[in-house]
Design a protein around this motif. Structure first.
Motif, PDB file in Angstrom:
ATOM      1  N   VAL A 239      -6.328  -4.347 -11.912  1.00  0.00           N
ATOM      2  CA  VAL A 239      -5.869  -5.506 -11.152  1.00  0.00           C
ATOM      3  C   VAL A 239      -4.483  -5.302 -10.550  1.00  0.00           C
ATOM      4  O   VAL A 239      -4.184  -5.815  -9.461  1.00  0.00           O
ATOM      5  CB  VAL A 239      -5.890  -6.777 -12.032  1.00  0.00           C
ATOM      6  CG1 VAL A 239      -4.896  -6.667 -13.186  1.00  0.00           C
ATOM      7  CG2 VAL A 239      -5.640  -8.027 -11.213  1.00  0.00           C
ATOM      8  N   TYR A 240      -3.614  -4.528 -11.215  1.00  0.00           N
ATOM      9  CA  TYR A 240      -2.276  -4.322 -10.661  1.00  0.00           C
ATOM     10  C   TYR A 240      -2.350  -3.607  -9.310  1.00  0.00           C
ATOM     11  O   TYR A 240      -1.572  -3.904  -8.395  1.00  0.00           O
ATOM     12  CB  TYR A 240      -1.411  -3.509 -11.627  1.00  0.00           C
ATOM     13  CG  TYR A 240      -1.064  -4.207 -12.920  1.00  0.00           C
ATOM     14  CD1 TYR A 240      -0.787  -5.573 -12.966  1.00  0.00           C
ATOM     15  CD2 TYR A 240      -0.979  -3.485 -14.110  1.00  0.00           C
ATOM     16  CE1 TYR A 240      -0.461  -6.195 -14.157  1.00  0.00           C
ATOM     17  CE2 TYR A 240      -0.644  -4.106 -15.309  1.00  0.00           C
ATOM     18  CZ  TYR A 240      -0.394  -5.463 -15.324  1.00  0.00           C
ATOM     19  OH  TYR A 240      -0.059  -6.071 -16.508  1.00  0.00           O
ATOM     20  N   ALA A 241      -3.256  -2.656  -9.195  1.00  0.00           N
ATOM     21  CA  ALA A 241      -3.430  -1.962  -7.916  1.00  0.00           C
ATOM     22  C   ALA A 241      -3.948  -2.922  -6.856  1.00  0.00           C
ATOM     23  O   ALA A 241      -3.572  -2.836  -5.685  1.00  0.00           O
ATOM     24  CB  ALA A 241      -4.378  -0.779  -8.082  1.00  0.00           C
ATOM     25  N   GLU A 242      -4.832  -3.836  -7.263  1.00  0.00           N
ATOM     26  CA  GLU A 242      -5.350  -4.833  -6.323  1.00  0.00           C
ATOM     27  C   GLU A 242      -4.237  -5.767  -5.857  1.00  0.00           C
ATOM     28  O   GLU A 242      -4.221  -6.213  -4.701  1.00  0.00           O
ATOM     29  CB  GLU A 242      -6.466  -5.650  -6.989  1.00  0.00           C
ATOM     30  CG  GLU A 242      -7.694  -4.856  -7.383  1.00  0.00           C
ATOM     31  CD  GLU A 242      -8.469  -4.361  -6.174  1.00  0.00           C
ATOM     32  OE1 GLU A 242      -8.407  -5.018  -5.119  1.00  0.00           O
ATOM     33  OE2 GLU A 242      -9.129  -3.316  -6.287  1.00  0.00           O
ATOM     34  N   MET A 243      -3.283  -6.056  -6.740  1.00  0.00           N
ATOM     35  CA  MET A 243      -2.212  -6.993  -6.416  1.00  0.00           C
ATOM     36  C   MET A 243      -1.085  -6.348  -5.619  1.00  0.00           C
ATOM     37  O   MET A 243      -0.553  -6.944  -4.669  1.00  0.00           O
ATOM     38  CB  MET A 243      -1.641  -7.587  -7.707  1.00  0.00           C
ATOM     39  CG  MET A 243      -2.596  -8.510  -8.445  1.00  0.00           C
ATOM     40  SD  MET A 243      -2.093  -8.837 -10.155  1.00  0.00           S
ATOM     41  CE  MET A 243      -0.504  -9.605  -9.916  1.00  0.00           C
ATOM     42  N   TYR A 244      -0.709  -5.116  -6.015  1.00  0.00           N
ATOM     43  CA  TYR A 244       0.495  -4.516  -5.459  1.00  0.00           C
ATOM     44  C   TYR A 244       0.248  -3.214  -4.714  1.00  0.00           C
ATOM     45  O   TYR A 244       1.174  -2.649  -4.128  1.00  0.00           O
ATOM     46  CB  TYR A 244       1.517  -4.253  -6.576  1.00  0.00           C
ATOM     47  CG  TYR A 244       1.839  -5.470  -7.393  1.00  0.00           C
ATOM     48  CD1 TYR A 244       2.385  -6.604  -6.794  1.00  0.00           C
ATOM     49  CD2 TYR A 244       1.586  -5.497  -8.756  1.00  0.00           C
ATOM     50  CE1 TYR A 244       2.677  -7.736  -7.548  1.00  0.00           C
ATOM     51  CE2 TYR A 244       1.883  -6.622  -9.514  1.00  0.00           C
ATOM     52  CZ  TYR A 244       2.423  -7.739  -8.906  1.00  0.00           C
ATOM     53  OH  TYR A 244       2.709  -8.849  -9.643  1.00  0.00           O
ATOM     54  N   GLY A 245      -0.988  -2.723  -4.754  1.00  0.00           N
ATOM     55  CA  GLY A 245      -1.281  -1.448  -4.106  1.00  0.00           C
ATOM     56  C   GLY A 245      -0.971  -0.289  -5.023  1.00  0.00           C
ATOM     57  O   GLY A 245      -0.294  -0.422  -6.043  1.00  0.00           O
ATOM     58  N   ASP A 246      -1.454   0.875  -4.677  1.00  0.00           N
ATOM     59  CA  ASP A 246      -1.269   2.061  -5.506  1.00  0.00           C
ATOM     60  C   ASP A 246       0.129   2.656  -5.369  1.00  0.00           C
ATOM     61  O   ASP A 246       0.545   3.451  -6.192  1.00  0.00           O
ATOM     62  CB  ASP A 246      -2.316   3.122  -5.166  1.00  0.00           C
ATOM     63  CG  ASP A 246      -3.683   2.736  -5.703  1.00  0.00           C
ATOM     64  OD1 ASP A 246      -3.727   2.125  -6.779  1.00  0.00           O
ATOM     65  OD2 ASP A 246      -4.677   3.021  -5.040  1.00  0.00           O
TER      66      ASP A 246
END
Length: 696
Positions: free
Chosen positions: A683-690
């Protein structure tokens, strides 16, 4: 007469006495029929009795209740028992069927015995994921440790092989070694399905219960190895583990807030200027994110984050801004090793830094690596897997780890070290995944000796030069000198003279001697930092991966504590050392906290930006109500403690209120569920990008 001849042949096999009198034939015919009925009954009972016997041996060995969950254990054990009875009677040849039965029984005995040994060492049971990675062997680590555990549980292990001995000795008399009729097999399989259905119906009776140990929550919720084993039996716990691994979880986050929190700035005070009391959040539109995805788990997480209360910036926000960072996870460290004479550097850190008097290091499911995961990510490890290993395999984004934040905030050297094999527990994968350049034995680190365990001091001596001349550095160490068992620990022997006159058992002396090596490593580190002029602007954080469970077999914690240690809460009480030589006075902290709270507290002190709603741990000074959870779903709040094993709540003296137990049970469940979902969904990647954020 033909019938009599056929019967003669059958009876002759059972007796040397043959009489052709019709009355005697009737007697032998009835006797043979009775004998056959007994064989059939014995056949049908063999696997049910064998499996139930092994299940109860596991419970006895682990110290579980034999009555709690006995009905569930019996019902669910009858399912594999029926199936194995069918499998052991497939062929026409009785010898082949007998061999199959012996092999099946041997496999069960070995499996259950292995679990007893593992549980004796770690207090939990290994899962399928650990086997697939060879993790059970890695965790046990040495032949000496395995044999120590086997000796400790030798009686239970020997008893596990009683069914096999019975099968070998009396197997010829069992009818199962003759091919059974198709109709019998169908009946047995139908019985297996029936027992499973009855068990499921019984499980679903308490569907609405908030009790984290209810049958429904144990069966359908997050995997709890010990509790599920006690309630349903080892076989069913392993089946649930396999089911979770193959099919995943059906996620459910329980709403615990009646109203959505308003993200406001707290009123300013004389001691708290306006810039220090803002909520610790980022400008994230969770409603917008939710509307853009079709993934139900992501929607659940966005709603949870949106409803979660934030922590706030506070008087300690940024006190270590731009400081160098050294984070140490010390193998099996405990507050009992802090001593003015034996470990003067640890003593100096505790007495001159932040003193977290109510800090706990819960023992999670996968020993050291789960302890690291909680320390470094602020999350609760996922049950049934190697959480850190899974995060690396799936390239999970962790933008708020100290490694990633240090890189984002311009730290020149961001390194991690371990004085054991580089790929142990997949550290080479997960430490690089959270932002560190990693070195260990076999990968850019040579300590010049081949011993077990390796020296923490030598690790410091061989690594400090890598980063000490950098303008800013952020370093992580995972030590190993404190590893059990201490009766054959090389480091314990190396420092044996320093503890030989102490009035402790040899095992406890060995434990203290092993931690002297850690203290020597810190002394060397401090000396090098001071000579380089870096000590005053370096913050050092030291905590444990888990309590020293290798001492359990010797009642070592009781010996160190001077009393019988409570195994639900007190066993996990520890020290979290947070120190900088720039601190003028120590700070006593009474707030209850635990290992997932380290990361958000450090992020705030270092002045790194993050969103406190998206990390399970909380900043100790951030204004949120403290809440410590343990692997067995017991918990501690600011008002009291709840023992999930006995369903007993104990209020603290002078508590402001009595806790709503159902509400906090749900909160505890959510912490495990949300942590697992964060790992599963990325979810962190979905929220802030890779490309990881943030930096001021």
């Amino acid at each position: 007469m033909k019938r009599n001849v056929e019967l003669y042949t059958a009876v002759e096999r059972r007796s040397h006495y043959i009489n052709f009198d019709d009355n005697n034939f009737t007697y032998y015919e009835n006797n043979t029929l009775l004998h056959k009925k007994r064989e059939i009954v014995l056949t049908l009972l063999y696997f049910p009795i064998s499996i139930l016997f092994m299940e109860f041996m596991v419970k006895l060995s682990a110290g579980f209740s034999l009555t709690d969950g006995a009905i569930f254990t019996a019902l669910f054990s009858l399912v594999p028992a029926c199936v194995l009875t069918v499998v052991s009677s497939i062929f026409q040849n009785g010898r082949i069927n007998r061999l199959i039965s012996c092999i099946l029984t041997a496999c069960l005995a070995i499996w259950y015995s292995a679990q007893i040994v593992y549980n004796n060492v770690f207090g939990t049971f290994f899962v399928i994921n650990s086997i697939s990675k060879g993790g059970a062997g890695q965790a046990l680590n040495s032949v000496d440790m395995i044999f120590t555990a086997i000796r400790s549980r030798i009686l239970f292990i020997l008893l596990m092989f009683l069914p096999l001995a019975f099968c070998i000795i009396f197997g010829k008399r069992l009818a199962m070694f003759n091919k059974t009729k198709i109709s019998t097999k169908i009946v047995l399989l139908c019985l297996a399905v029936t027992f499973q259905i009855i068990g499921l119906l019984a499980v679903n009776i308490d569907k609405s219960s908030s009790d984290t140990k209810s049958a429904y929550n144990l069966y359908h919720g997050e995997l709890q190895q010990n509790a599920a084993c006690e309630k349903f039996g080892l076989f069913t716990m392993q089946r649930l583990d396999v089911s979770r691994m193959i099919f995943g979880y059906k996620s459910n986050i329980i709403k615990t807030n009646s109203t959505k929190p308003t993200i406001n700035t707290l009123p300013a005070t004389a001691d708290m200027p306006d810039n220090k009391i803002r909520p610790q959040v980022l400008d994230t539109d969770f409603d917008k994110l939710s509307s853009k995805t079709d993934n139900d788990d992501l929607k659940l997480l966005y709603n949870y984050f949106s409803d979660e209360k934030p922590s706030y910036k506070n008087e300690y926000t940024g006190i270590f801004k731009d400081y160098n960072i050294i984070f140490i996870t010390a193998e099996s460290f405990s507050h009992y090793v802090i001593d003015k004479d034996l470990t003067p550097t640890l003593y100096k850190m505790y007495n001159g830094g932040f003193q977290f008097d109510n800090y706990y290091t819960p023992a999670w499911g996968v020993s050291t690596t789960d302890g690291e995961y909680a320390n470094l990510t602020g999350l609760v490890p996922k049950s049934g897997v190697w959480s850190f290993s899974q995060s690396a395999e799936n390239n999970i984004s962790f933008p708020f780890t100290l490694g990633e934040e240090s890189r984002t905030n311009g730290y020149e050297e961001v390194r991690a070290y371990h004085n054991h094999t580089y790929d142990y527990y997949d550290r080479d994968k997960y430490l690089t995944n959270i932002g560190y350049d990693y070195s260990a034995i076999g990968k850019d680190l040579d300590l010049g000796e081949d011993v077990w365990p390796n020296s923490d001091l030598k690790m410091m001596q061989n690594t400090v030069d890598d980063y000490i001349n950098a303008e800013k550095f952020s370093v992580y160490y995972m030590t190993v000198s404190g590893h059990g068992g201490y009766s054959y620990n090389t480091i314990s022997e190396r420092n044996a003279d320093l503890v030989k006159n102490l009035k402790y058992s040899d095992e406890v002396k060995g434990y203290l001697a092993a931690n002297i090596e850690l203290d020597k490593a810190l002394e060397y580190l401090f000396d090098r930092l001071e000579k380089a002029g870096k000590l005053d602007n370096t913050v050092i954080c030291l905590t444990s991966d888990h309590y020293p469970y290798s001492l359990d077999e010797f009642n070592g914690l009781d010996e160190l504590a001077g009393h019988k240690v409570d195994t639900v809460f007190e066993r996990y009480k520890n020290s979290w050392l947070l120190w900088s030589s720039s601190m003028k006075v120590p700070v006593s902290v009474k707030t209850y906290c635990s290992s997932p709270d380290i990361l958000p507290t450090m992020l705030n002190m270092l002045g790194f930006e993050y969103d406190s709603r998206t990390i399970i741990g909380t900043d100790v000074f951030g204004g949120k109500e403290p809440f410590v959870v343990f692997a067995d779903r017991s918990w501690i709040s600011q008002n009291g403690m709840y023992n999930s094993n006995s369903s007993e709540y104990t209020a603290f003296e002078n508590a402001e209120k009595k806790d709503d137990i159902d509400l906090l049970n749900n909160k505890c469940t959510n912490m495990f569920t949300v942590s697992r979902m964060i790992l599963d969904t990325n979810v962190y990647a979905e929220m802030y990008g890779d490309t990881h954020i943030i930096g001021k």
